[in-house]
Design an enzyme around this catalytic site. Structure first.
Site, mmCIF file in Angstrom:
data_model
loop_
_atom_site.group_PDB
_atom_site.id
_atom_site.type_symbol
_atom_site.label_atom_id
_atom_site.label_comp_id
_atom_site.label_asym_id
_atom_site.label_seq_id
_atom_site.Cartn_x
_atom_site.Cartn_y
_atom_site.Cartn_z
ATOM 1 N N LYS A 247 0.854 -1.189 0.000
ATOM 2 C CA LYS A 247 0.000 0.000 0.000
ATOM 3 C C LYS A 247 0.890 1.240 0.000
ATOM 4 C CE LYS A 247 -3.416 2.515 2.824
ATOM 5 N NZ LYS A 247 -4.437 2.447 3.904
ATOM 6 N N ASP B 166 -2.610 9.966 4.094
ATOM 7 C CA ASP B 166 -4.028 9.610 4.135
ATOM 8 C C ASP B 166 -4.782 10.562 5.061
ATOM 9 O OD1 ASP B 166 -6.498 8.441 4.127
ATOM 10 O OD2 ASP B 166 -5.912 6.638 5.267
ATOM 11 N N LYS C 219 -10.362 12.506 8.305
ATOM 12 C CA LYS C 219 -10.015 11.969 9.622
ATOM 13 C C LYS C 219 -9.991 13.099 10.648
ATOM 14 C CE LYS C 219 -6.950 8.205 8.110
ATOM 15 N NZ LYS C 219 -7.669 7.095 8.740
ATOM 16 N N ASP D 33 1.349 5.913 5.871
ATOM 17 C CA ASP D 33 0.389 5.008 5.241
ATOM 18 C C ASP D 33 0.950 4.370 3.956
ATOM 19 O OD1 ASP D 33 -2.051 3.767 5.577
ATOM 20 O OD2 ASP D 33 -3.194 5.267 4.445
ATOM 21 N N ASP E 235 -12.230 7.190 3.214
ATOM 22 C CA ASP E 235 -11.099 6.855 4.078
ATOM 23 C C ASP E 235 -10.737 5.372 3.974
ATOM 24 O OD1 ASP E 235 -9.090 7.263 5.868
ATOM 25 O OD2 ASP E 235 -10.367 7.377 7.645
ATOM 26 N N GLU F 162 -9.548 3.936 1.542
ATOM 27 C CA GLU F 162 -8.926 4.145 0.229
ATOM 28 C C GLU F 162 -7.892 3.073 -0.106
ATOM 29 O OE1 GLU F 162 -7.794 5.428 2.920
ATOM 30 O OE2 GLU F 162 -5.682 4.936 2.709
ATOM 31 N N ARG G 62 -7.888 -0.150 0.257
ATOM 32 C CA ARG G 62 -8.423 -1.320 -0.457
ATOM 33 C C ARG G 62 -8.781 -0.986 -1.902
ATOM 34 N NH1 ARG G 62 -13.089 -1.978 3.983
ATOM 35 N NH2 ARG G 62 -11.456 -0.942 5.155
HETATM 36 N N1 BES Z 1 -4.712 4.096 6.726
HETATM 37 C C1 BES Z 1 -5.904 3.810 7.422
HETATM 38 C C2 BES Z 1 -5.754 2.698 8.445
HETATM 39 C C3 BES Z 1 -4.817 2.950 9.592
HETATM 40 C C4 BES Z 1 -5.286 3.416 10.803
HETATM 41 C C5 BES Z 1 -3.484 2.646 9.467
HETATM 42 C C6 BES Z 1 -4.421 3.615 11.849
HETATM 43 C C7 BES Z 1 -2.618 2.842 10.530
HETATM 44 C C8 BES Z 1 -3.084 3.322 11.708
HETATM 45 C C9 BES Z 1 -7.000 3.382 6.441
HETATM 46 O O1 BES Z 1 -6.932 3.941 5.192
HETATM 47 C C10 BES Z 1 -8.283 3.789 7.049
HETATM 48 O O2 BES Z 1 -8.482 4.955 7.227
HETATM 49 N N2 BES Z 1 -9.138 2.829 7.341
HETATM 50 C C11 BES Z 1 -10.389 3.082 7.939
HETATM 51 C C12 BES Z 1 -11.398 2.174 7.294
HETATM 52 C C13 BES Z 1 -12.816 2.493 7.663
HETATM 53 C C14 BES Z 1 -13.239 3.781 7.022
HETATM 54 C C15 BES Z 1 -13.685 1.364 7.184
HETATM 55 C C16 BES Z 1 -10.278 2.801 9.433
HETATM 56 O O3 BES Z 1 -9.600 1.858 9.811
HETATM 57 O O4 BES Z 1 -10.858 3.566 10.200
HETATM 58 ZN ZN ZN Z 2 -5.016 4.523 4.570
HETATM 59 ZN ZN ZN Z 3 -7.923 5.824 5.071
#
Ligand code: BES
Ligand code: ZN
Ligand code: ZN
Length: 502
Positions: A267, A272, A279, A290, A349, A351, A353
């Site tokens: 990734k 992000d 966020k 990220d 968010d 993103e 995937r």
């Molecule tokens: N990059 C984040 C996940 C993340 C969170 C990585 C904390 C490292 C530390 C990812 O893109 C994300 O924001 N995921 C969301 C998904 C949700 C919207 C379904 C999440 O985990 O909140």
């Molecule tokens: Zn992310």
């Molecule tokens: Zn994200």
């Protein structure tokens, strides 16, 4: 730090410090420690008798030799109970000792193949983990700090042996350890860089530089080519960023066939923000990391190119920022990924995937025989496993087992999570083939189930490093900040696939 292996007697080595070991619960000194003790007229034994030296793991006792040895200091490093010794403990212990000596401005250190002959640790493995521990443990990221460091630097570490026959093994172990540690530190550097210094273009430059240094094929696809290939999911994420996205492809050829034995996908979100599903500002700075999965894959490819296993490896990093803007992707939008599947965007968010869907599509279109992806994918994985281990999910138990074993060898813990069919229900969309968020429960698993749709029937493992890509504190061979996790696991995996062991 320069590391070398030499034949000799540790009591005769000139150095700022020599390191010997003591195990918890023992009463007498052994081997090198005993010889050094004699030269010091029993100073170490006395400290053991008096209870100061206990041999506990990470207990370091510094003794000034005051002219009794050519080395100015001796450190007695505790390795814990002998029966509990592992090669990972040797990694951690040498790291702690090196940091202690660095803080005292000691610039040259000598030790012996610690742990060799105990708990099935060979001399070669000992040299490998000593090298890894020393290089990983003394890592610093001072790229943007102009003031001077408050510690010195160990310039030389010598691994001394009195056994001539062990020299070739020690050399080999040292060489592998250095390549693995340097690659890990490169991945750490990339993930520690601020997002204005590690844009998708910067990532592509790093990959290109590495490819030139080690003879990898490299290709960087631009927006136009992504469009031609139908990478609508990746382009959706990238559409509000002023930084052009880069689809980075590295190719290692370890054998003379066209097949791709394994594809490694990382990734590569260089920042992000969450996009329109923005966020909270608190903690957002962390999202400069990220792209840690992408960094791990790029760095692992550099190591693979140096270690030259006899298989073909393709690496793919879909690099982009995820930003809000007038042109940004919106919740509700429907994107078409490479291969034609449509995706309803519930959250911008989620993103990672989306970008990985197209990376998986590309790997499959190019005929990858198996796939491993590494991604800071979900906060849910961090909630589930913390920073102690990485989560693994996949569609092929044999490959999952191989990845877990490769991780264990590296001291990187990996825990498998379930992929029951039922979880797929949560990703069903009413308006598209799939949606990018499967609700509040089991977030790490539904994210993996989303990826599974794009991995199809290719054997595939997903490593979610959201909990492990960063360390809040200094511990063992892990300084604070980016960990470089998965680099050594990936390299070990490729080496084991090439030799058929595992
Ligand atoms: N990059 C984040 C996940 C993340 C969170 C990585 C904390 C490292 C530390 C990812 O893109 C994300 O924001 N995921 C969301 C998904 C949700 C919207 C379904 C999440 O985990 O909140
Ligand atoms: Zn992310
Ligand atoms: Zn994200």
């Amino acid at each position: 730090m320069e590391i070398k292996v030499t034949l000799g007697d540790i009591t005769r080595i000139e150095a700022g410090a020599i390191i010997v070991n003591f195990f918890e619960g023992m009463t007498a000194l052994e081997g090198e420690a005993s010889a050094v003790d004699k030269a010091l007229d029993g100073a170490i034994s006395r400290l053991i008798e008096q209870g100061e030296i206990k041999g506990k793991l990470h207990q370091n006792t510094l003794i000034h030799t005051l002219g009794r040895l050519p080395a100015a200091r001796v450190v007695v490093a505790g390795l814990g109970k002998k029966e509990e010794l592992t090669s990972d403990r040797v990694r951690g212990a040498i790291a702690e000792t090196c940091r202690l000596l660095r803080n005292k401005y000691v610039d040259s250190v000598a030790t012996f193949p610690q742990g060799a002959g105990i708990a099935e640790i060979t001399a070669e493995q000992s040299a490998c983990v000593l090298t890894e521990g020393a290089l990983l443990g003394t890592y610093t990221f001072r790229q943007h700090i102009t003031r001077e460091a408050e510690h010195g630097e160990i310039k030389q570490l010598t691994i001394v042996t009195a056994d001539r026959n062990s020299l070739p093994g020690l050399e080999q172990g040292y060489n592998k350890g250095r390549i693995l540690a340097e690659a890990t530190n490169l991945a750490r550097d990339m993930a520690n860089e601020p997002p204005n210094y590690m844009t998708p273009s910067d990532m592509a430059k790093k990959a290109t530089g590495l490819a030139e240094s080690y003879g990898l094929e490299v290709k960087v696809l631009e927006r136009e080519q992504m469009l031609e290939l139908g990478m609508g999911a990746l382009l959706g994420v990238a559409q509000a960023s002023r930084q052009p996205p880069k689809f980075i492809v590295l190719n290692y050829k370890g054998k003379d066939t066209a097949e791709i034995n394994i594809a490694l996908i990382g990734k590569g979100i260089t920042f992000d923000s969450g996009g329109i599903s923005i966020k909270p500002s608190e903690g957002m700075v962390e999202m400069k990391g990220d792209m840690a999965g992408g960094a791990a894959v790029i760095a692992a490819m550099g190591a693979i190119a140096q270690l030259k296993p006899g298989i073909n490896v393709l690496a793919i990093i879909a690099a982009t920022e995820n930003l809000p803007g007038g042109n940004a992707l919106k919740p509700g939008d429907i994107l078409t990924a490479m291969g034609g599947k449509t995706i309803e965007v519930i959250s911008t968010d989620a993103e990672g995937r989306l970008t990985l869907a197209d990376a998986l599509g590309y790997a499959r279109q190019n005929g990858a025989g198996q796939i491993v992806d590494v991604a800071t994918l979900t906060g849910a994985m961090r909630v589930a496993l913390g920073d102690i281990c990485t989560g693994a999910l996949g569609n092929n138990q044999e490959l999952i087992n191989k990845v877990i074993t490769a991780g264990a060898e590296a001291g990187e813990r990996i825990w498998q999570m379930p992929m029951y069919e039922e979880y797929k229900e949560q990703n069903k969309s009413e308006v598209a083939d799939i949606k990018n968020v499967g609700g509040k429960s089991a977030g790490a698993i539904t994210a993996a189930q989303f990826l599974a749709e794009f991995a199809g029937d290719t054997p595939w493992v997903h490593l979610d490093i959201a909990g492990t890509f960063m360390s809040e504190e200094e511990k063992n061979y892990q300084p604070k900040g980016a960990t470089g996790v998965a680099v050594r696991t990936l390299v070990n995996l490729v080496l084991s696939l090439a030799t058929g062991r595992n």
